[in-house]
Design a protein around this motif. Structure first.
Motif, PDB file in Angstrom:
ATOM      1  N   SER A  44      20.279 -10.234  12.702  1.00  0.00           N
ATOM      2  CA  SER A  44      19.696  -9.960  13.893  1.00  0.00           C
ATOM      3  C   SER A  44      18.524  -8.876  13.733  1.00  0.00           C
ATOM      4  N   LEU A  45      18.770  -7.925  12.720  1.00  0.00           N
ATOM      5  CA  LEU A  45      17.863  -6.674  12.528  1.00  0.00           C
ATOM      6  C   LEU A  45      17.875  -6.630  11.094  1.00  0.00           C
ATOM      7  N   VAL A  46      16.694  -6.119  10.737  1.00  0.00           N
ATOM      8  CA  VAL A  46      16.372  -5.886   9.354  1.00  0.00           C
ATOM      9  C   VAL A  46      15.741  -4.442   9.045  1.00  0.00           C
ATOM     10  N   GLY A  47      15.698  -3.922   7.789  1.00  0.00           N
ATOM     11  CA  GLY A  47      15.215  -2.806   7.678  1.00  0.00           C
ATOM     12  C   GLY A  47      15.035  -2.709   6.083  1.00  0.00           C
ATOM     13  N   VAL A  48      14.165  -1.869   5.601  1.00  0.00           N
ATOM     14  CA  VAL A  48      14.324  -1.572   3.975  1.00  0.00           C
ATOM     15  C   VAL A  48      14.711  -0.096   3.651  1.00  0.00           C
ATOM     16  N   VAL A  49      15.796  -0.176   2.645  1.00  0.00           N
ATOM     17  CA  VAL A  49      15.944   1.213   2.416  1.00  0.00           C
ATOM     18  C   VAL A  49      15.750   1.482   0.927  1.00  0.00           C
ATOM     19  N   TRP A  50      15.850   2.520   0.103  1.00  0.00           N
ATOM     20  CA  TRP A  50      15.622   2.733  -0.975  1.00  0.00           C
ATOM     21  C   TRP A  50      16.337   4.190  -1.606  1.00  0.00           C
ATOM     22  N   ASP A  51      16.459   4.397  -2.938  1.00  0.00           N
ATOM     23  CA  ASP A  51      17.164   5.437  -3.479  1.00  0.00           C
ATOM     24  C   ASP A  51      17.155   6.776  -2.847  1.00  0.00           C
ATOM     25  N   ASN A  52      15.909   7.332  -3.156  1.00  0.00           N
ATOM     26  CA  ASN A  52      15.702   8.856  -2.754  1.00  0.00           C
ATOM     27  C   ASN A  52      14.972   9.171  -1.393  1.00  0.00           C
ATOM     28  N   PRO A  53      16.015   9.656  -0.470  1.00  0.00           N
ATOM     29  CA  PRO A  53      15.392   9.931   1.004  1.00  0.00           C
ATOM     30  C   PRO A  53      14.100  10.862   0.997  1.00  0.00           C
ATOM     31  N   ASP A  54      13.796  11.670  -0.115  1.00  0.00           N
ATOM     32  CA  ASP A  54      12.752  12.434  -0.146  1.00  0.00           C
ATOM     33  C   ASP A  54      11.490  11.728  -0.469  1.00  0.00           C
ATOM     34  N   THR A  55      11.625  10.541  -0.892  1.00  0.00           N
ATOM     35  CA  THR A  55      10.359   9.710  -1.454  1.00  0.00           C
ATOM     36  C   THR A  55       9.958   9.081  -0.190  1.00  0.00           C
ATOM     37  N   ARG A  87       8.230  -8.976   1.633  1.00  0.00           N
ATOM     38  CA  ARG A  87       7.216  -8.339   0.722  1.00  0.00           C
ATOM     39  C   ARG A  87       6.762  -6.977   1.029  1.00  0.00           C
ATOM     40  N   VAL A  88       6.883  -6.170  -0.036  1.00  0.00           N
ATOM     41  CA  VAL A  88       6.369  -4.977   0.209  1.00  0.00           C
ATOM     42  C   VAL A  88       5.310  -4.538  -0.797  1.00  0.00           C
ATOM     43  N   GLN A  89       4.254  -4.008  -0.138  1.00  0.00           N
ATOM     44  CA  GLN A  89       3.037  -3.678  -0.920  1.00  0.00           C
ATOM     45  C   GLN A  89       2.548  -2.148  -1.007  1.00  0.00           C
ATOM     46  N   ALA A  90       2.400  -1.686  -2.191  1.00  0.00           N
ATOM     47  CA  ALA A  90       2.076  -0.384  -2.302  1.00  0.00           C
ATOM     48  C   ALA A  90       0.690  -0.243  -1.640  1.00  0.00           C
ATOM     49  N   GLU A  91       0.368   1.081  -1.010  1.00  0.00           N
ATOM     50  CA  GLU A  91      -0.898   1.312  -0.588  1.00  0.00           C
ATOM     51  C   GLU A  91      -1.843   1.521  -1.700  1.00  0.00           C
ATOM     52  N   ALA A  92      -3.208   0.915  -1.516  1.00  0.00           N
ATOM     53  CA  ALA A  92      -4.383   1.006  -2.629  1.00  0.00           C
ATOM     54  C   ALA A  92      -4.915   2.328  -2.269  1.00  0.00           C
ATOM     55  N   THR A 151     -12.787  -2.676 -12.277  1.00  0.00           N
ATOM     56  CA  THR A 151     -13.909  -3.618 -12.574  1.00  0.00           C
ATOM     57  C   THR A 151     -13.664  -5.008 -12.423  1.00  0.00           C
ATOM     58  N   ASP A 152     -12.529  -5.506 -12.202  1.00  0.00           N
ATOM     59  CA  ASP A 152     -12.414  -6.875 -12.022  1.00  0.00           C
ATOM     60  C   ASP A 152     -12.460  -7.282 -10.342  1.00  0.00           C
ATOM     61  N   GLY A 153     -12.551  -5.938  -9.390  1.00  0.00           N
ATOM     62  CA  GLY A 153     -12.801  -6.184  -8.097  1.00  0.00           C
ATOM     63  C   GLY A 153     -11.600  -5.540  -7.279  1.00  0.00           C
ATOM     64  N   ARG A 154     -10.392  -5.717  -7.937  1.00  0.00           N
ATOM     65  CA  ARG A 154      -9.075  -5.426  -7.211  1.00  0.00           C
ATOM     66  C   ARG A 154      -9.167  -3.696  -6.921  1.00  0.00           C
ATOM     67  N   ALA A 155      -8.233  -3.415  -5.945  1.00  0.00           N
ATOM     68  CA  ALA A 155      -7.973  -2.137  -5.758  1.00  0.00           C
ATOM     69  C   ALA A 155      -6.805  -1.345  -6.690  1.00  0.00           C
ATOM     70  N   VAL A 156      -6.929  -0.311  -6.612  1.00  0.00           N
ATOM     71  CA  VAL A 156      -6.270   0.640  -7.747  1.00  0.00           C
ATOM     72  C   VAL A 156      -4.956   0.994  -6.903  1.00  0.00           C
ATOM     73  N   ALA A 157      -4.018   0.550  -7.191  1.00  0.00           N
ATOM     74  CA  ALA A 157      -2.637   1.243  -6.387  1.00  0.00           C
ATOM     75  C   ALA A 157      -2.539   2.614  -6.210  1.00  0.00           C
ATOM     76  N   GLY A 158      -2.081   3.205  -5.247  1.00  0.00           N
ATOM     77  CA  GLY A 158      -1.916   4.437  -5.306  1.00  0.00           C
ATOM     78  C   GLY A 158      -0.417   4.974  -5.702  1.00  0.00           C
ATOM     79  N   ASP A 159       0.429   5.638  -4.919  1.00  0.00           N
ATOM     80  CA  ASP A 159       1.711   5.824  -5.386  1.00  0.00           C
ATOM     81  C   ASP A 159       2.445   4.783  -5.612  1.00  0.00           C
ATOM     82  N   PRO A 160       3.492   4.769  -6.670  1.00  0.00           N
ATOM     83  CA  PRO A 160       4.486   3.344  -6.855  1.00  0.00           C
ATOM     84  C   PRO A 160       5.431   3.366  -5.689  1.00  0.00           C
ATOM     85  N   LEU A 161       5.877   2.335  -5.601  1.00  0.00           N
ATOM     86  CA  LEU A 161       7.102   1.905  -4.626  1.00  0.00           C
ATOM     87  C   LEU A 161       8.118   2.701  -4.968  1.00  0.00           C
ATOM     88  N   PRO A 162       8.843   3.106  -4.064  1.00  0.00           N
ATOM     89  CA  PRO A 162      10.202   3.857  -4.282  1.00  0.00           C
ATOM     90  C   PRO A 162      11.303   3.111  -5.056  1.00  0.00           C
TER      91      PRO A 162
END
Length: 568
Positions: free
Chosen positions: A150-161, A224-229, A235-246
């Motif tokens: 009934s409830l969802v959330g996403v977690v990752w390894d490093n709490p400082d990231t 789906r989790v998308q890194a912020e651009a 040059t191909d029109g796509r945005a350059v990704a910012g920081d990688p995902l944790p």
């Protein structure tokens, strides 16, 4: 005689706590022995986390450790020490899981996703970086069948990231073929946590996490989790990704379980009686710290009138209402009251000296305190006490209240609030690695008040709600999201009622200001004394959207109403 009456204050004695836990434990053993075994693991899940006691769990990369020693900000009274001892002894030799509230946590790893095809028509996510490195820009989980949750959330390894980007989920309602639209999950949750350098924060079990999202009874999920651009075009029109995902991204699917011993709905009036003789040692210890407010095992602490609340508080000072009233009359002879060290609580741990004594005479005065509201206990909302750490953690006093929203969405009924709270509790402890639910109190949209972190509703329990300012404060979370939605009037009124009572126990003025020392955060450096409203929003201590702009705008009204309830 007044001194004797004063002994019936808000806190349980160490003898009461120890005896309560000791008497309850045999009942817990018989209950567990007769309980049904846990549900089998679903073959459709890649990795499911069974609900085992804290002493048995072996979590991902965060082994369980025993309760740590207390610091100056985490002091344990003799009553709590006794409770911890009573709980710890039998737990090692007997199964402690409370099968009456089964619940479960499914933890599924996310994998790299290929960027959406230009012709797919799915415009929900922004364009990603080059397909050669999808792990750095997009991860997710395709549609799949899972066990009910009934409830969802996403977690990752490093709490400082921090997760810089977007998290979206869609779910399928249980027993149907109907999938929801994509829903956004609030990615900013690290500011709801224990202070840096505290035992809870440095336990080695804490993980990075989004806010939880309540989605209702579901048996299918897609993520789906998308890194912020960073805004620069390629040059191909796509945005350059910012920081990688944790690293180590997982989707956590929480089933709150169904409590078969559920009591009447939260709105029920009167004194709620204990729900049978089914108390584990952990549950007995959690209930015993409220033993002077309600019977052992009670599902709610009953409300008191203003007069009753004042009389009980005066009793903790060793006084009577009549004696205090006489002292307030002109010409009354001054008599010094019990001496407490400035800036500390009295023997009961429930009253500071800010309003307790006249600075000119040193005599006790009539307290400013609101009537005690009805509070649903942890047993009332069905907490599995074997999930949390055994011992309780305390600060010295309560000088301020921080108001939060859970950012878990508003799509719940008040009758579902206990399930929502059980889900958040599991998410905080099992998924995020905290010692207990982070908030001291929770409030639903109907204005019902719930006990949060264990340790006693009248005590200065150390929470994990406002990073950098958990010492000498309490955290109140309203269930819901209030960035764009207005908070219900009943919830704002409940904030005023709760703070009028709890702050009154410690002599704090809801309309006043106070100083708290920062434990470190993104607004104030560690060690800085910060002047804050006694009733503050989370964003006053940390740069965050919490408690949402609409709820934050109501705090002025809550302060004024709370002060009025105190008689100011």
């Amino acid at each position: 005689m007044s001194r004797i009456r004063g002994m019936r204050g808000y806190l349980a004695s160490s003898i009461a706590v120890t005896c309560a836990a000791a008497l309850a434990f045999p009942l817990a053993v018989s209950t567990d022995a007769a309980a049904a075994p846990p549900a089998a693991e679903s073959p459709t899940t890649d990795r499911a986390t069974p609900d085992r006691p804290a002493s048995e769990r072996t979590a991902r990369a965060r082994p369980e450790t025993p309760s740590t020693s207390t610091t100056s900000a985490e002091t344990t009274t003799s009553a709590e020490a006794a409770a911890g001892t009573a709980v710890s002894a039998p737990a090692a030799s007997a199964p402690a899981t409370d099968r009456s509230i089964p619940g479960s946590t499914q933890s599924l790893p996310l994998a790299p996703l290929a960027p959406p095809a230009p012709s797919s028509g799915d415009r929900t996510l922004p364009p990603t970086s080059a397909p050669a490195s999808p792990a750095a820009s997009a991860q997710g989980l395709p549609r799949r069948d899972v066990r009910r949750f009934s409830l969802v959330g996403v977690v990752w390894d490093n709490p400082d990231t921090e997760l810089h980007g977007s998290v979206q989920v869609r779910t399928r309602a249980s027993g149907t073929a109907k999938w929801s639209l994509w829903q956004d999950v609030d990615t900013h949750n690290h500011e709801h946590a224990a202070d840096p350098d505290t035992a809870e924060r440095t336990s080695g079990r804490v993980r990075g996490a989004t806010a939880p999202l309540w989605v209702g009874d579901s048996d299918g999920v897609e993520v789906r989790v998308q890194a912020e651009a960073d805004g620069r075009p390629r040059t191909d029109g796509r945005a350059v990704a910012g920081d990688p995902l944790p690293t180590g991204l997982h989707i956590e699917l929480i089933d709150p379980g169904v409590d078969p011993a559920a009591e009447p709905p939260p709105q029920a009036s009167g004194v709620d009686t204990p729900r049978g003789n089914v108390l584990t040692a952990e549950a007995a210890a959690s209930s015993a710290v409220n033993a002077d407010l309600a019977p052992l095992g009670a599902t709610a602490i009953p409300a008191l009138s203003q007069k009753q609340t004042e009389a009980d508080l005066l009793a903790t000072r060793g006084e009577t209402a009549e004696a205090t009233s006489a002292k307030d009359k002109p010409g009354a002879k001054d008599r010094p009251g019990p001496k407490d060290k400035p800036g500390t609580t009295g023997k009961t741990g429930t009253i500071g000296t800010a309003d307790a004594a006249d600075p000119a005479t040193g005599q006790r005065v009539k307290p400013y305190i609101g009537a005690r509201p009805r509070i649903v206990t942890r047993r009332g909302w069905g907490a599995d006490e074997t999930l949390r750490e055994r011992n309780f953690s305390y600060t010295k006093t309560v000088k301020a209240a921080f108001v939060h929203h859970t950012a878990s969405g508003n799509n719940y009924r008040c009758a579902q609030a206990p399930s929502v709270i059980r889900s958040i509790y599991r998410y905080h402890v099992k998924s995020s690695g905290w010692r207990d639910i982070g908030y001291n109190f929770l409030i639903d949209k109907c204005g019902n008040i719930y006990e949060g972190r264990a340790g006693g509703v009248a005590k200065p329990v150390m929470g994990a709600h406002t990073l950098g300012f958990n010492t000498n404060s309490m955290g109140i979370a309203v269930l819901g999201s209030f960035g764009a939605a207005n908070p219900p009037a009943a919830a704002v009124k409940a904030i005023a009622k709760l703070t009028a009572w709890k702050l009154g126990l410690f002599g704090a003025n809801p309309k006043g200001k106070t100083y708290l020392k920062s434990g470190g955060g993104n607004l104030y450096r560690k060690g800085k004394n910060v002047r804050l409203n006694v009733i503050s929003g989370h964003r006053d201590g940390f740069a965050t959207e919490c408690p949402g702009g609409r709820l934050y705008a109501k705090l002025g009204k809550a302060r004024a109403t709370s002060a009025r309830y105190q008689g100011r």
